[in-house]
Design a protein around this motif. Structure first.
Motif, PDB file in Angstrom:
ATOM      1  N   ALA A 127       0.885  -1.171   0.000  1.00  0.00           N
ATOM      2  CA  ALA A 127       0.000   0.000   0.000  1.00  0.00           C
ATOM      3  C   ALA A 127       0.916   1.212   0.000  1.00  0.00           C
ATOM      4  CB  ALA A 127      -0.907  -0.002   1.223  1.00  0.00           C
ATOM      5  N   GLU A 128       0.976   1.889  -1.147  1.00  0.00           N
ATOM      6  CA  GLU A 128       1.863   3.042  -1.304  1.00  0.00           C
ATOM      7  C   GLU A 128       1.006   4.271  -1.568  1.00  0.00           C
ATOM      8  OE1 GLU A 128       5.822   1.658  -3.290  1.00  0.00           O
ATOM      9  OE2 GLU A 128       4.126   0.814  -4.409  1.00  0.00           O
ATOM     10  N   PHE A 129       1.088   5.235  -0.671  1.00  0.00           N
ATOM     11  CA  PHE A 129       0.320   6.466  -0.810  1.00  0.00           C
ATOM     12  C   PHE A 129       1.247   7.548  -1.363  1.00  0.00           C
ATOM     13  CE2 PHE A 129      -2.092   3.911   2.002  1.00  0.00           C
ATOM     14  CZ  PHE A 129      -3.405   4.297   1.839  1.00  0.00           C
ATOM     15  N   MET A 130       0.815   8.182  -2.442  1.00  0.00           N
ATOM     16  CA  MET A 130       1.601   9.210  -3.121  1.00  0.00           C
ATOM     17  C   MET A 130       2.946   8.624  -3.552  1.00  0.00           C
ATOM     18  SD  MET A 130      -0.449  11.846  -3.169  1.00  0.00           S
ATOM     19  CE  MET A 130       0.537  13.266  -3.565  1.00  0.00           C
ATOM     20  N   THR A 131       3.858   9.495  -3.961  1.00  0.00           N
ATOM     21  CA  THR A 131       5.200   9.058  -4.322  1.00  0.00           C
ATOM     22  C   THR A 131       6.094   9.214  -3.089  1.00  0.00           C
ATOM     23  OG1 THR A 131       5.722  11.272  -5.130  1.00  0.00           O
ATOM     24  CG2 THR A 131       4.936   9.673  -6.764  1.00  0.00           C
ATOM     25  N   PRO A 132       7.206   8.466  -3.029  1.00  0.00           N
ATOM     26  CA  PRO A 132       8.083   8.584  -1.858  1.00  0.00           C
ATOM     27  C   PRO A 132       8.493  10.038  -1.617  1.00  0.00           C
ATOM     28  CG  PRO A 132       8.755   6.728  -3.203  1.00  0.00           C
ATOM     29  CD  PRO A 132       7.707   7.481  -3.993  1.00  0.00           C
ATOM     30  N   GLY A 133       8.539  10.398  -0.352  1.00  0.00           N
ATOM     31  CA  GLY A 133       8.913  11.750   0.030  1.00  0.00           C
ATOM     32  C   GLY A 133       8.068  12.238   1.193  1.00  0.00           C
ATOM     33  N   PRO A 134       8.181  13.513   1.489  1.00  0.00           N
ATOM     34  CA  PRO A 134       7.496  14.065   2.666  1.00  0.00           C
ATOM     35  C   PRO A 134       5.984  13.849   2.660  1.00  0.00           C
ATOM     36  CG  PRO A 134       9.052  15.669   1.775  1.00  0.00           C
ATOM     37  CD  PRO A 134       9.005  14.510   0.817  1.00  0.00           C
ATOM     38  N   GLU A 135       5.348  13.931   1.485  1.00  0.00           N
ATOM     39  CA  GLU A 135       3.891  13.763   1.443  1.00  0.00           C
ATOM     40  C   GLU A 135       3.498  12.328   1.780  1.00  0.00           C
ATOM     41  OE1 GLU A 135      -0.089  14.970   1.121  1.00  0.00           O
ATOM     42  OE2 GLU A 135       1.772  16.025   1.537  1.00  0.00           O
ATOM     43  N   ARG A 136       4.238  11.344   1.245  1.00  0.00           N
ATOM     44  CA  ARG A 136       3.938   9.951   1.598  1.00  0.00           C
ATOM     45  C   ARG A 136       4.104   9.740   3.094  1.00  0.00           C
ATOM     46  NH1 ARG A 136       6.457   4.688  -1.167  1.00  0.00           N
ATOM     47  NH2 ARG A 136       4.963   5.316  -2.747  1.00  0.00           N
ATOM     48  N   ARG A 153     -11.343  19.702  -4.855  1.00  0.00           N
ATOM     49  CA  ARG A 153     -10.311  20.626  -5.365  1.00  0.00           C
ATOM     50  C   ARG A 153      -8.915  20.050  -5.159  1.00  0.00           C
ATOM     51  NH1 ARG A 153     -13.840  24.420  -3.305  1.00  0.00           N
ATOM     52  NH2 ARG A 153     -12.724  24.567  -1.342  1.00  0.00           N
ATOM     53  N   THR A 154      -8.653  19.537  -3.971  1.00  0.00           N
ATOM     54  CA  THR A 154      -7.344  18.958  -3.661  1.00  0.00           C
ATOM     55  C   THR A 154      -7.028  17.785  -4.575  1.00  0.00           C
ATOM     56  OG1 THR A 154      -7.565  19.598  -1.341  1.00  0.00           O
ATOM     57  CG2 THR A 154      -5.972  17.875  -1.834  1.00  0.00           C
ATOM     58  N   HIS A 155      -7.985  16.881  -4.738  1.00  0.00           N
ATOM     59  CA  HIS A 155      -7.755  15.689  -5.550  1.00  0.00           C
ATOM     60  C   HIS A 155      -7.667  16.022  -7.041  1.00  0.00           C
ATOM     61  CE1 HIS A 155      -8.398  13.662  -1.815  1.00  0.00           C
ATOM     62  NE2 HIS A 155      -8.029  12.526  -2.380  1.00  0.00           N
ATOM     63  N   GLU A 156      -8.494  16.931  -7.514  1.00  0.00           N
ATOM     64  CA  GLU A 156      -8.404  17.294  -8.934  1.00  0.00           C
ATOM     65  C   GLU A 156      -7.070  17.953  -9.247  1.00  0.00           C
ATOM     66  OE1 GLU A 156     -11.627  19.191 -10.930  1.00  0.00           O
ATOM     67  OE2 GLU A 156     -13.119  17.881  -9.997  1.00  0.00           O
ATOM     68  N   GLU A 157      -6.543  18.714  -8.303  1.00  0.00           N
ATOM     69  CA  GLU A 157      -5.217  19.315  -8.522  1.00  0.00           C
ATOM     70  C   GLU A 157      -4.180  18.220  -8.752  1.00  0.00           C
ATOM     71  OE1 GLU A 157      -2.068  21.656  -5.753  1.00  0.00           O
ATOM     72  OE2 GLU A 157      -4.094  22.499  -5.824  1.00  0.00           O
ATOM     73  N   PHE A 158      -4.225  17.168  -7.936  1.00  0.00           N
ATOM     74  CA  PHE A 158      -3.300  16.048  -8.105  1.00  0.00           C
ATOM     75  C   PHE A 158      -3.600  15.286  -9.394  1.00  0.00           C
ATOM     76  CE2 PHE A 158      -2.534  11.455  -7.471  1.00  0.00           C
ATOM     77  CZ  PHE A 158      -1.148  11.484  -7.461  1.00  0.00           C
ATOM     78  N   TRP A 159      -4.877  14.942  -9.611  1.00  0.00           N
ATOM     79  CA  TRP A 159      -5.253  14.148 -10.780  1.00  0.00           C
ATOM     80  C   TRP A 159      -5.014  14.880 -12.102  1.00  0.00           C
ATOM     81  CZ3 TRP A 159     -10.418  12.722  -8.057  1.00  0.00           C
ATOM     82  CH2 TRP A 159     -10.203  11.664  -7.163  1.00  0.00           C
ATOM     83  N   ASN A 160      -4.947  16.193 -12.061  1.00  0.00           N
ATOM     84  CA  ASN A 160      -4.678  16.972 -13.276  1.00  0.00           C
ATOM     85  C   ASN A 160      -3.212  17.365 -13.413  1.00  0.00           C
ATOM     86  OD1 ASN A 160      -7.213  17.105 -14.649  1.00  0.00           O
ATOM     87  ND2 ASN A 160      -7.960  18.395 -12.982  1.00  0.00           N
ATOM     88  N   SER A 161      -2.374  16.935 -12.479  1.00  0.00           N
ATOM     89  CA  SER A 161      -0.953  17.277 -12.559  1.00  0.00           C
ATOM     90  C   SER A 161      -0.294  16.534 -13.717  1.00  0.00           C
ATOM     91  CB  SER A 161      -0.241  16.942 -11.247  1.00  0.00           C
ATOM     92  OG  SER A 161      -0.151  15.533 -11.075  1.00  0.00           O
ATOM     93  N   ALA A 162       0.699  17.153 -14.300  1.00  0.00           N
ATOM     94  CA  ALA A 162       1.422  16.546 -15.417  1.00  0.00           C
ATOM     95  C   ALA A 162       2.063  15.227 -14.999  1.00  0.00           C
ATOM     96  CB  ALA A 162       2.475  17.511 -15.946  1.00  0.00           C
ATOM     97  N   GLU A 163       2.602  15.170 -13.776  1.00  0.00           N
ATOM     98  CA  GLU A 163       3.253  13.942 -13.310  1.00  0.00           C
ATOM     99  C   GLU A 163       2.255  12.789 -13.248  1.00  0.00           C
ATOM    100  OE1 GLU A 163       5.780  12.141  -9.544  1.00  0.00           O
ATOM    101  OE2 GLU A 163       4.955  14.147  -9.391  1.00  0.00           O
ATOM    102  N   TYR A 164       1.084  13.005 -12.662  1.00  0.00           N
ATOM    103  CA  TYR A 164       0.082  11.955 -12.560  1.00  0.00           C
ATOM    104  C   TYR A 164      -0.391  11.523 -13.949  1.00  0.00           C
ATOM    105  CZ  TYR A 164      -4.329   9.612 -11.520  1.00  0.00           C
ATOM    106  OH  TYR A 164      -5.357   8.717 -11.463  1.00  0.00           O
ATOM    107  N   ARG A 165      -0.695  12.478 -14.782  1.00  0.00           N
ATOM    108  CA  ARG A 165      -1.251  12.172 -16.106  1.00  0.00           C
ATOM    109  C   ARG A 165      -0.239  11.498 -17.022  1.00  0.00           C
ATOM    110  NH1 ARG A 165      -6.380  13.930 -17.866  1.00  0.00           N
ATOM    111  NH2 ARG A 165      -7.504  14.674 -16.062  1.00  0.00           N
ATOM    112  N   SER A 166       1.041  11.653 -16.734  1.00  0.00           N
ATOM    113  CA  SER A 166       2.068  11.048 -17.587  1.00  0.00           C
ATOM    114  C   SER A 166       2.038   9.527 -17.550  1.00  0.00           C
ATOM    115  CB  SER A 166       3.458  11.543 -17.175  1.00  0.00           C
ATOM    116  OG  SER A 166       3.842  10.999 -15.921  1.00  0.00           O
TER     117      SER A 166
END
Length: 152
Positions: A22-31, A113-126
């Motif tokens: 179970a991996e939440f977000m990418t590794p780093g401070p947010e995870r 709003r928070t989730h759409e910001e992530f889901w619309n990010s270039a990194e996620y969409r790539s």
């Protein structure tokens, strides 16, 4: 959780080796922030776009599924158990779900709003074959609820 990136993860107990991670977000401070919220019992839910599963060919989570929660160092820190799964329209996500995610969104509108910001990010969409897919009220979202069954 160790903040030392040079440390290698401790081996998992043998009964957990075959469990999915179970991996939440990418590794780093947010995870690591999300892992702390889960371990503290503040975060008991998460959400994914259904397209995450269909594009990767992964099955949807099911009640009773177990997984190993990992931190940014790849260290297994807990075993999670899925307690509920719902597929719903983005427009139908509730305030209660926003609160269960434990990430400071107090309403479904803030959560969206928070989730759409992530889901619309270039990194996620790539990660998608067609990164231009729309997100609107009818977009299907997988809402998963879980509990910490065991700390490792």
């Amino acid at each position: 959780m160790s903040d030392d990136p040079t440390m290698s993860p401790l081996p998992l107990p043998s009964e957990y080796v075959d469990l999915p991670k179970a991996e939440f977000m990418t590794p780093g401070p947010e995870r690591d922030r999300l892992v702390r919220l889960i371990l503290d019992g503040m975060k008991t839910a998460t959400a994914s776009l259904l397209i995450d599963y269909t594009e990767c060919g992964e099955p949807l989570p099911r009640i009773g599924d177990r997984s190993v929660l990992v931190d940014s160092n790849g260290q297994g820190v807990a075993v999670l158990v899925t307690t509920d799964v719902t597929v719903t329209r983005l427009a139908d996500v509730t305030d209660q779900h926003a609160l269960a995610e434990g990430e400071d969104d107090m309403t479904a509108a803030q959560w969206r709003r928070t989730h759409e910001e992530f889901w619309n990010s270039a990194e996620y969409r790539s990660y998608f074959a067609d990164p231009t897919f729309p997100i609107d009220d009818d977009t299907l979202v997988v809402l998963e609820y879980f509990k910490v069954a065991e700390r490792l």
